[in-house]
Design an enzyme around this catalytic site. Structure first.
Site, PDB file in Angstrom:
ATOM      1  N   ASP A   6      44.962 -22.134 -41.252  1.00 54.21           N
ATOM      2  CA  ASP A   6      44.445 -21.402 -42.575  1.00 54.21           C
ATOM      3  C   ASP A   6      45.209 -20.063 -42.378  1.00 54.21           C
ATOM      4  O   ASP A   6      45.688 -19.706 -41.628  1.00 54.21           O
ATOM      5  CB  ASP A   6      42.947 -21.373 -42.265  1.00 54.21           C
ATOM      6  CG  ASP A   6      41.913 -20.330 -43.253  1.00 54.21           C
ATOM      7  OD1 ASP A   6      42.705 -20.785 -44.508  1.00 54.21           O
ATOM      8  OD2 ASP A   6      41.112 -19.929 -43.146  1.00 54.21           O
ATOM      9  N   SER A   7      44.594 -19.313 -43.641  1.00 54.81           N
ATOM     10  CA  SER A   7      45.174 -17.993 -43.673  1.00 54.81           C
ATOM     11  C   SER A   7      44.511 -16.899 -42.782  1.00 54.81           C
ATOM     12  O   SER A   7      44.863 -15.931 -42.415  1.00 54.81           O
ATOM     13  CB  SER A   7      44.878 -17.459 -45.282  1.00 54.81           C
ATOM     14  OG  SER A   7      43.687 -17.456 -45.370  1.00 54.81           O
ATOM     15  N   GLY A  39      44.284 -15.952 -51.225  1.00 53.50           N
ATOM     16  CA  GLY A  39      43.391 -16.337 -52.530  1.00 53.50           C
ATOM     17  C   GLY A  39      43.733 -15.276 -53.951  1.00 53.50           C
ATOM     18  O   GLY A  39      43.432 -15.666 -55.072  1.00 53.50           O
ATOM     19  N   CYS A  69      42.039 -24.653 -45.429  1.00 57.68           N
ATOM     20  CA  CYS A  69      41.955 -23.696 -46.238  1.00 57.68           C
ATOM     21  C   CYS A  69      42.075 -24.382 -47.965  1.00 57.68           C
ATOM     22  O   CYS A  69      42.864 -25.150 -48.117  1.00 57.68           O
ATOM     23  CB  CYS A  69      43.105 -22.976 -46.224  1.00 57.68           C
ATOM     24  SG  CYS A  69      43.270 -21.516 -47.350  1.00 57.68           S
ATOM     25  N   ASN A  70      41.029 -23.959 -48.347  1.00 57.68           N
ATOM     26  CA  ASN A  70      40.828 -24.703 -49.859  1.00 57.68           C
ATOM     27  C   ASN A  70      41.901 -24.117 -50.792  1.00 57.68           C
ATOM     28  O   ASN A  70      42.280 -24.878 -51.665  1.00 57.68           O
ATOM     29  CB  ASN A  70      39.322 -24.629 -50.425  1.00 57.68           C
ATOM     30  CG  ASN A  70      38.546 -25.485 -49.736  1.00 57.68           C
ATOM     31  OD1 ASN A  70      38.388 -26.574 -49.678  1.00 57.68           O
ATOM     32  ND2 ASN A  70      37.757 -24.797 -48.745  1.00 57.68           N
ATOM     33  N   CYS A 181      35.456 -22.151 -50.115  1.00 57.93           N
ATOM     34  CA  CYS A 181      36.452 -21.383 -49.200  1.00 57.93           C
ATOM     35  C   CYS A 181      36.098 -21.602 -47.965  1.00 57.93           C
ATOM     36  O   CYS A 181      34.755 -21.306 -47.663  1.00 57.93           O
ATOM     37  CB  CYS A 181      36.465 -19.882 -50.050  1.00 57.93           C
ATOM     38  SG  CYS A 181      37.377 -19.013 -48.761  1.00 57.93           S
ATOM     39  N   THR A 182      36.908 -21.758 -46.963  1.00 60.25           N
ATOM     40  CA  THR A 182      36.382 -22.059 -45.742  1.00 60.25           C
ATOM     41  C   THR A 182      35.758 -20.690 -44.917  1.00 60.25           C
ATOM     42  O   THR A 182      35.138 -20.870 -43.938  1.00 60.25           O
ATOM     43  CB  THR A 182      37.689 -22.689 -44.624  1.00 60.25           C
ATOM     44  OG1 THR A 182      38.735 -21.792 -44.794  1.00 60.25           O
ATOM     45  CG2 THR A 182      37.859 -24.144 -45.105  1.00 60.25           C
ATOM     46  N   HIS A 183      36.011 -19.756 -45.313  1.00 64.45           N
ATOM     47  CA  HIS A 183      35.665 -18.483 -45.033  1.00 64.45           C
ATOM     48  C   HIS A 183      34.071 -18.247 -45.194  1.00 64.45           C
ATOM     49  O   HIS A 183      33.484 -17.652 -44.301  1.00 64.45           O
ATOM     50  CB  HIS A 183      36.345 -17.120 -45.608  1.00 64.45           C
ATOM     51  CG  HIS A 183      37.581 -17.053 -44.926  1.00 64.45           C
ATOM     52  ND1 HIS A 183      38.690 -17.340 -45.085  1.00 64.45           N
ATOM     53  CD2 HIS A 183      37.989 -15.521 -44.227  1.00 64.45           C
ATOM     54  CE1 HIS A 183      39.739 -16.805 -44.592  1.00 64.45           C
ATOM     55  NE2 HIS A 183      39.572 -15.871 -44.201  1.00 64.45           N
TER      56      HIS A 183
HETATM   57  N1  DGL Z   1      40.262 -19.849 -46.103  1.00 65.61           N
HETATM   58  C1  DGL Z   1      40.619 -19.834 -47.449  1.00 65.61           C
HETATM   59  C2  DGL Z   1      40.180 -20.795 -48.233  1.00 65.61           C
HETATM   60  O1  DGL Z   1      39.250 -21.774 -47.836  1.00 65.61           O
HETATM   61  C3  DGL Z   1      40.714 -18.635 -48.330  1.00 65.61           C
HETATM   62  C4  DGL Z   1      40.948 -17.165 -47.847  1.00 65.61           C
HETATM   63  C5  DGL Z   1      42.154 -16.491 -48.445  1.00 65.61           C
HETATM   64  O2  DGL Z   1      41.695 -16.056 -49.691  1.00 65.61           O
HETATM   65  O3  DGL Z   1      43.166 -16.332 -47.798  1.00 65.61           O
HETATM   66  O4  DGL Z   1      39.976 -20.769 -49.576  1.00 65.61           O
END
Ligand code: DGL
Length: 261
Positions: A6-7, A39, A69-70, A181-183
């Site tokens: 992921d990011s 994102g 990460c979506n 978004c996984t966050h």
């Molecule tokens: N975790 C990432 C997702 O699922 C996004 C976070 C980012 O913007 O890097 O989309």
């Protein structure tokens, strides 16, 4: 070993869902924290960063990578398998869509995601591709501030509540909220204070489906090493990652710094 990319910290929450269901396996997590957030970047940059991250894990002997990460999935999902024909790259995107397809009564669905994910139209594309007929009213909300809050690790509980409420108050009559978004599932406790209807977390759906996937792919399952070891890598500060990651996972984390070329 199961490899996650992921990011930033969102994928850590995804990995936690997998670990809960499959604690026997060893896990490796890589966050491209230096380039986080993805994102707000252009699609070609997101795609390149995603492929670089996945390649880094394959160079580290990964057999299968879970793209947690979506945003990355939105731009790399279509070409990921062509890029790596001999390897597996699984994304958590589809199980979230499948969950909605199962329920015809959904009328108004609110999708909370990053700017890039929303601009990609991946959600509606997949919904129709998989035969979605009920035509719910989708509302999309870009929530970059929520990613920032999590990545900085500095906001207190009241500040988080305030920002979450700012986003949640934007629409009425919603029956379902998808944390696309996984966050965002990291903030579920806060979101639930202001949203009482159904909340869908695609990572949790993906974790459940992973068990079926392994049953269908014994060649992959047989290669997974066991013992419950977890290793964390970040392209950013290892110290910062360990401190914030520790709060998310409720366990001691000792991240190591790596470079992705
Ligand atoms: N975790 C990432 C997702 O699922 C996004 C976070 C980012 O913007 O890097 O989309």
């Amino acid at each position: 070993m199961i490899w996650f990319f992921d990011s930033g910290f969102g994928g850590l929450q995804t990995m936690k869902d997998f670990q809960k269901l499959y604690p026997q396996y060893n896990y490796i997590f890589l966050a491209d924290s230096k380039n986080c957030p993805f994102g707000n970047k252009q699609w070609d940059t997101i795609k390149q960063l995603t492929f670089n991250g996945i390649q880094r894990l394959f160079d580290h002997w990964a057999k299968m990578v879970i793209l947690a990460c979506n945003t990355a999935a939105a731009y790399a999902v279509r070409s990921r398998q062509e890029q790596y024909p001999d390897k597996k790259v699984l994304s958590i995107t589809i199980p979230g869509v499948e969950k909605i397809l199962k329920d015809d009564n959904k009328k108004k669905i609110w999708i909370l995601a990053t700017q890039a994910t929303i601009l990609s139209n991946i959600y509606t594309d997949l919904f129709h591709k998989f035969g979605g007929k009920n035509n719910p009213d989708f509302q999309f909300i870009m929530a970059p501030k929520l990613v920032e809050l999590i990545e900085s690790g500095e906001a207190n509980q009241e500040e988080i509540d305030f920002v979450v409420q700012e986003h949640i108050n934007k629409f009425d009559n919603i029956d379902t909220l998808i944390l696309w978004c996984t966050h965002f599932p990291i903030l579920t406790r806060h979101i639930e204070k202001f949203f009482i209807w159904e909340i869908i977390d695609p990572s949790k759906e993906a974790a459940v489906k992973f068990g079926n996937y392994l049953e269908r792919h014994p060649e992959i399952k047989d290669q997974l090493t066991t013992g419950g070891q977890i290793t964390y890598y970040t392209t950013g500060s290892a110290e910062q990652f360990s401190i914030i990651g520790n709060r998310i996972k409720w366990e001691e984390i000792k991240a190591k710094q790596v470079e992705i070329k």
